[in-house]
Design a protein around this motif. Structure first.
Motif, short mmCIF file in Angstrom:
data_model
loop_
_atom_site.label_atom_id
_atom_site.label_comp_id
_atom_site.label_asym_id
_atom_site.label_seq_id
_atom_site.Cartn_x
_atom_site.Cartn_y
_atom_site.Cartn_z
N MET A 1 11.13 -60.29 13.01
CA MET A 1 11.98 -59.81 11.91
C MET A 1 11.62 -60.53 10.62
N ILE A 2 11.43 -59.77 9.57
CA ILE A 2 11.13 -60.40 8.27
C ILE A 2 12.45 -60.78 7.61
N LYS A 3 12.56 -62.06 7.27
CA LYS A 3 13.81 -62.55 6.70
C LYS A 3 13.84 -62.28 5.19
N THR A 4 14.91 -61.65 4.73
CA THR A 4 15.11 -61.48 3.30
C THR A 4 15.76 -62.74 2.77
N VAL A 5 15.16 -63.38 1.82
CA VAL A 5 15.78 -64.58 1.26
C VAL A 5 16.73 -64.16 0.15
N GLY A 6 18.03 -64.27 0.44
CA GLY A 6 19.04 -63.88 -0.53
C GLY A 6 19.65 -65.11 -1.16
N GLU A 7 20.79 -64.90 -1.79
CA GLU A 7 21.55 -66.00 -2.38
C GLU A 7 22.32 -66.70 -1.25
N ARG A 8 22.65 -67.96 -1.48
CA ARG A 8 23.42 -68.70 -0.47
C ARG A 8 24.78 -69.12 -1.00
N THR A 9 25.75 -69.15 -0.10
CA THR A 9 27.05 -69.71 -0.46
C THR A 9 27.55 -70.59 0.67
N PHE A 10 28.56 -71.38 0.37
CA PHE A 10 29.16 -72.26 1.37
C PHE A 10 30.56 -71.74 1.70
N CYS A 11 30.90 -71.78 2.98
CA CYS A 11 32.18 -71.24 3.43
C CYS A 11 32.79 -72.21 4.45
N MET A 12 34.10 -72.27 4.49
CA MET A 12 34.78 -73.01 5.56
C MET A 12 35.87 -72.14 6.16
N VAL A 13 35.92 -72.13 7.49
CA VAL A 13 37.06 -71.58 8.21
C VAL A 13 38.07 -72.72 8.27
N LYS A 14 39.25 -72.52 7.69
CA LYS A 14 40.21 -73.62 7.53
C LYS A 14 40.99 -73.88 8.82
N PRO A 15 41.67 -75.05 8.91
CA PRO A 15 42.35 -75.44 10.15
C PRO A 15 43.36 -74.42 10.68
N ASN A 16 44.06 -73.70 9.81
CA ASN A 16 45.03 -72.73 10.34
C ASN A 16 44.32 -71.62 11.11
N SER A 17 43.16 -71.20 10.63
CA SER A 17 42.40 -70.15 11.31
C SER A 17 41.89 -70.64 12.66
N TYR A 18 41.39 -71.87 12.65
CA TYR A 18 40.90 -72.47 13.89
C TYR A 18 42.03 -72.56 14.92
N GLN A 19 43.20 -73.06 14.48
CA GLN A 19 44.33 -73.24 15.39
C GLN A 19 44.87 -71.92 15.90
N ASP A 20 44.86 -70.91 15.05
CA ASP A 20 45.39 -69.60 15.44
C ASP A 20 44.41 -68.77 16.27
N GLY A 21 43.23 -69.32 16.54
CA GLY A 21 42.24 -68.58 17.33
C GLY A 21 41.58 -67.46 16.56
N ASN A 22 41.49 -67.63 15.24
CA ASN A 22 40.89 -66.58 14.41
C ASN A 22 39.46 -66.90 13.95
#
Ligand code: DAT
Ligand code: MG
Length: 145
Positions: A1-22
């Motif tokens: 697969m040829i990788k398209t180099v796009g823009e990058r961003t940083f994301c975090m799944v926050k503790p409430n999502s982790y705890q709620d199983g999301n």
């Protein structure tokens, strides 16, 4: 697969999502929206680390509450790649306050309130770089421009 180099961003799944199983539901929405996961880790950060990460908000009245929350349980830190990644992730997440977030957005689906709002997403390309380097070593950040 040829990788398209796009823009990058940083994301975090926050503790409430982790705890709620999301975590899986959120990652699924992210992938379905066309983001490639470039780096990912599950970590519990200390309050001190949260204070450093959110230092720009240190004068805001919610700073202490925010840092307590972000260090209350694990987060999933992610570097995501796609064309227009920074703006597109903010769109996918929706408004900071889940009550005002458009239907179908991550925060509308999984956010509890303005503090426990499911995910973090960088607000600029420069901050995406700073935040990615805060969580990931050079070894874990592949092919960065
Ligand atoms: P965003 O996460 O949409 O970029 P922000 O940068 O203004 O929003 O704030 C960072 C985080 O701080 C946000 O995700 C949740 C928390 N926060 C913001 N405003 C708040 C408020 N009025 N009360 C409590 N927490 C708040
Ligand atoms: Mg912000």
């Amino acid at each position: 697969m040829i990788k398209t180099v796009g823009e990058r961003t940083f994301c975090m799944v926050k503790p409430n999502s982790y705890q709620d199983g999301n975590t899986g539901g959120i990652l699924s929405m992210i992938e379905k929206a066309g983001f490639q996961i470039v780096a990912m880790k599950l970590v519990k950060i200390t309050k001190y680390t949260a204070q450093k990460f959110y230092e720009i908000h240190k004068e805001r009245p919610f700073y202490d509450e925010l840092c307590d929350f972000m260090s209350s349980d694990k987060v999933v830190a992610l570097i995501l790649e796609k064309d227009n990644a920074v703006a597109d992730l903010r769109d996918l997440m929706g408004d900071t306050n889940p009550e005002n977030a458009e239907e179908g957005t991550i925060r509308s689906k999984f956010g509890k309130d303005i503090g426990e709002n499911a995910t973090h997403g960088s607000d600029s390309i420069d901050n995406a770089k700073i935040e990615s380097r805060f969580f990931f070593s050079e070894l874990e950040i592949y092919d960065e421009d």
